[in-house]
Design an enzyme around this catalytic site. Structure first.
Site, PDB file in Angstrom:
ATOM      1  N   LYS A  54       1.199  -1.400  -0.102  1.00  0.00           N
ATOM      2  CA  LYS A  54      -0.545   0.081   0.315  1.00  0.00           C
ATOM      3  C   LYS A  54       0.390   1.239  -0.197  1.00  0.00           C
ATOM      4  O   LYS A  54       2.063   1.394   0.235  1.00  0.00           O
ATOM      5  CB  LYS A  54      -0.785  -0.087   1.240  1.00  0.00           C
ATOM      6  CG  LYS A  54      -0.044   0.300   2.286  1.00  0.00           C
ATOM      7  CD  LYS A  54      -1.538   0.158   4.049  1.00  0.00           C
ATOM      8  CE  LYS A  54       0.272  -0.530   5.191  1.00  0.00           C
ATOM      9  NZ  LYS A  54      -1.363  -1.319   6.528  1.00  0.00           N
TER      10      LYS A  54
ATOM     11  N   ARG B  88     -10.111  -0.400  14.985  1.00  0.00           N
ATOM     12  CA  ARG B  88     -10.382   0.662  13.875  1.00  0.00           C
ATOM     13  C   ARG B  88     -11.054  -0.476  12.464  1.00  0.00           C
ATOM     14  O   ARG B  88     -12.142  -0.678  12.609  1.00  0.00           O
ATOM     15  CB  ARG B  88      -9.103   1.244  12.764  1.00  0.00           C
ATOM     16  CG  ARG B  88      -8.729   2.117  12.082  1.00  0.00           C
ATOM     17  CD  ARG B  88      -7.297   1.604  11.334  1.00  0.00           C
ATOM     18  NE  ARG B  88      -6.626   0.643  11.063  1.00  0.00           N
ATOM     19  CZ  ARG B  88      -5.565   0.154  10.531  1.00  0.00           C
ATOM     20  NH1 ARG B  88      -4.802   1.970  10.218  1.00  0.00           N
ATOM     21  NH2 ARG B  88      -4.915  -0.823  10.283  1.00  0.00           N
TER      22      ARG B  88
ATOM     23  N   TYR C 241      13.382  31.198   6.881  1.00  0.00           N
ATOM     24  CA  TYR C 241      12.023  32.172   7.047  1.00  0.00           C
ATOM     25  C   TYR C 241      11.508  31.980   8.989  1.00  0.00           C
ATOM     26  O   TYR C 241      12.154  31.418   9.431  1.00  0.00           O
ATOM     27  CB  TYR C 241      10.165  31.121   6.792  1.00  0.00           C
ATOM     28  CG  TYR C 241      10.500  30.619   6.039  1.00  0.00           C
ATOM     29  CD1 TYR C 241      10.188  32.247   4.692  1.00  0.00           C
ATOM     30  CD2 TYR C 241      10.346  29.664   4.872  1.00  0.00           C
ATOM     31  CE1 TYR C 241       9.749  31.831   3.712  1.00  0.00           C
ATOM     32  CE2 TYR C 241       9.667  29.906   3.542  1.00  0.00           C
ATOM     33  CZ  TYR C 241       9.691  31.103   3.101  1.00  0.00           C
ATOM     34  OH  TYR C 241       9.603  31.034   1.202  1.00  0.00           O
TER      35      TYR C 241
ATOM     36  N   MET D  60       9.978  24.119   1.824  1.00  0.00           N
ATOM     37  CA  MET D  60       9.015  23.693   0.783  1.00  0.00           C
ATOM     38  C   MET D  60      10.716  23.693  -0.467  1.00  0.00           C
ATOM     39  O   MET D  60      10.625  22.323  -0.851  1.00  0.00           O
ATOM     40  CB  MET D  60       8.440  24.464   0.211  1.00  0.00           C
ATOM     41  CG  MET D  60       7.191  23.501  -0.868  1.00  0.00           C
ATOM     42  SD  MET D  60       6.054  24.613  -2.051  1.00  0.00           S
ATOM     43  CE  MET D  60       4.423  24.764  -0.686  1.00  0.00           C
TER      44      MET D  60
HETATM   45  C1  LIG Z   1      -0.041  -2.241   7.039  1.00  0.00           C
HETATM   46  C2  LIG Z   1      -0.750  -2.682   7.231  1.00  0.00           C
HETATM   47  C3  LIG Z   1      -0.069  -3.980   7.560  1.00  0.00           C
HETATM   48  C4  LIG Z   1       1.561  -4.278   7.620  1.00  0.00           C
HETATM   49  O1  LIG Z   1       2.000  -3.280   8.942  1.00  0.00           O
HETATM   50  P1  LIG Z   1       3.449  -3.501   8.650  1.00  0.00           P
HETATM   51  O2  LIG Z   1       3.782  -2.914  10.330  1.00  0.00           O
HETATM   52  O3  LIG Z   1       4.291  -1.843   7.619  1.00  0.00           O
HETATM   53  O4  LIG Z   1       4.807  -4.329   8.605  1.00  0.00           O
HETATM   54  C5  LIG Z   1      -0.450  -5.091   7.708  1.00  0.00           C
HETATM   55  N1  LIG Z   1      -1.582  -5.809   8.157  1.00  0.00           N
HETATM   56  C6  LIG Z   1      -2.586  -4.155   7.666  1.00  0.00           C
HETATM   57  C7  LIG Z   1      -4.615  -4.476   8.139  1.00  0.00           C
HETATM   58  C8  LIG Z   1      -1.911  -3.324   7.375  1.00  0.00           C
HETATM   59  O5  LIG Z   1      -3.035  -1.948   7.384  1.00  0.00           O
END
Ligand SMILES: *Cc1c(COP(=O)(O)O)cnc(C)c1O
Length: 378
Positions: free
Chosen positions: A39, A137, A267, A315
């Site tokens: 992801k 969650r 800045y 930036m």
């Molecule tokens: C992102 C995610 C992972 C991977 O987690 P890591 O700590 O990067 O290994 C596994 N399971 C779910 C549900 C996630 O959202």
């Protein structure tokens, strides 16, 4: 791509991915499936290139956050299983089914919508049920999970392929992780043995691997951070696997100049030079992924030496003190993350002065930063 024309870039060491996957697989029993989490553009590393390399390195399937990310994998021709980790919007379900994705069900309502969508069609929807055992969650709250299990089992349009939970604190609290694991295991008992036998059963992210038990019914792990070469916590069994960072982050000096003592830099004039100083302006800023929290705190490597950041990160540019570094010149390579000369800036260090976590440090590298892929060690 050559880096010679780049102002700011990350180098992705693809052979390091092979070695990391190899070490993780070796630490797992052979029946355990490796779900590679790609992801957020493969944690900033670039999804197409990294996913292809991960498959070559022997991972079994992929997990992404959403349908748009999964579509990228399908577009480049990967027909491996792809699990959607986040809840899917009702408006996205048809596309998810068409792409043949493994859809995560988090509620009865979601399951009903999906079942209605595929009813009367010749295509079944592939599903994993996600159970909330204490993350608060995504996932169906564990007390309502049995009802969702029963619905999925009874619905012919749904092909039940997996069940999982997610740990909230596997990088800090082994006792709470054990509680979550136990809650999940108790729930699995409510699934008829025949149905359970065919399921992918998974809970562990990278940090969860710390307490992974081959004796439990778990037959898959979801690996993110570790495959990119970062152990979720130091001093753990995972650190002993010696994962190698895959990514390094560099930019070029675009201007060198001498400033008198008393000059305020950047800045809001948060840094006033206490001595006559030579400064280098580096072509990298928060528009690339260096957080403003690193202002007056972080260091970059220039000619192998640690140079403190002066004043605010802006930036497009960051100013570093190169008074003690001989012969700094326009075009010099500056290292923000990774090794240069005999020194190295680790992600842990970068996170300490940027008030962020390793996942975040990688994901916030922006599109402006070119990705350069090394296929062999240089
Ligand atoms: C992102 C995610 C992972 C991977 O987690 P890591 O700590 O990067 O290994 C596994 N399971 C779910 C549900 C996630 O959202």
């Amino acid at each position: 791509m050559s880096t010679s024309a780049a102002r700011a870039w990350v180098e992705i060491d693809l052979p390091a991915i092979d070695r990391n996957v190899g070490r993780i697989k070796q630490a797992l029993p052979p029946h355990v499936r490796y779900v590679a989490v790609v992801k957020a553009n493969a944690y900033g590393h670039g999804m197409p290139e990294v996913a292809t390399r991960l498959l070559q390195a022997g991972v079994d399937c992929f997990a992404v956050a959403n349908v748009a990310e999964a579509a990228i994998l399908r577009e480049i021709g990967h027909d491996a299983d792809i699990l959607l980790l986040s809840p899917t919007l009702p408006t996205e379900l048809a596309r998810a089914v068409a792409l043949g994705l493994d859809i995560t069900l988090n509620s009865l309502a979601e399951a009903q919508a999906l079942a209605a969508l595929v009813r009367g069609r010749d295509r079944r929807a592939k599903v994993h049920v996600k159970v909330d055992t204490g993350m608060g969650r995504a996932g169906v709250w564990h007390e309502q999970a049995a009802e969702l299990f029963a619905f999925v089992l009874a619905e012919p349009g749904l092909e039940w392929r997996g069940v999982y939970t997610h740990f909230s604190d596997a990088d800090h609290d082994q006792a709470f992780t054990a509680e979550q694991r136990a809650t999940f295991l108790r729930l699995l008992e409510t699934i008829p043995a025949a149905a359970r036998a065919g399921l992918l059963i998974h809970a562990d992210n990278s940090a969860g691997l710390e307490s992974f038990s081959a004796a439990a019914p778990f037959n898959a792990v979801r690996v993110g951070l570790m495959q990119y070469g970062l152990p979720p916590s130091a001093g753990s069994f995972l650190a002993s696997l010696r994962p190698e960072p895959v990514l390094s982050f560099h930019a070029r000096v675009v201007l060198v100049k001498d400033l008198p003592a008393g000059t305020a830099v950047s800045y809001n004039r948060t840094k006033v030079l206490s001595r006559p100083s030579r400064v280098a302006i580096v072509a990298v800023g928060y528009g690339d992924g260096v957080p403003t929290a690193a202002s007056n705190r972080g260091h970059f490597l220039v000619r192998g030496m640690r140079c403190p950041i002066l004043g605010r990160v802006t930036m497009d540019q960051t100013i570093v003190d190169v008074t003690d570094v001989p012969a700094v010149a326009v075009g010099d390579v500056v290292t923000i993350l990774g090794a240069q000369g005999g020194d190295r800036i680790t992600v842990a260090e970068f996170c300490a002065w940027s008030d962020c976590i390793p996942w975040e440090a990688l994901c916030t590298l922006t599109q402006r930063v070119q990705r350069v892929y090394r296929t062999d060690r240089t």
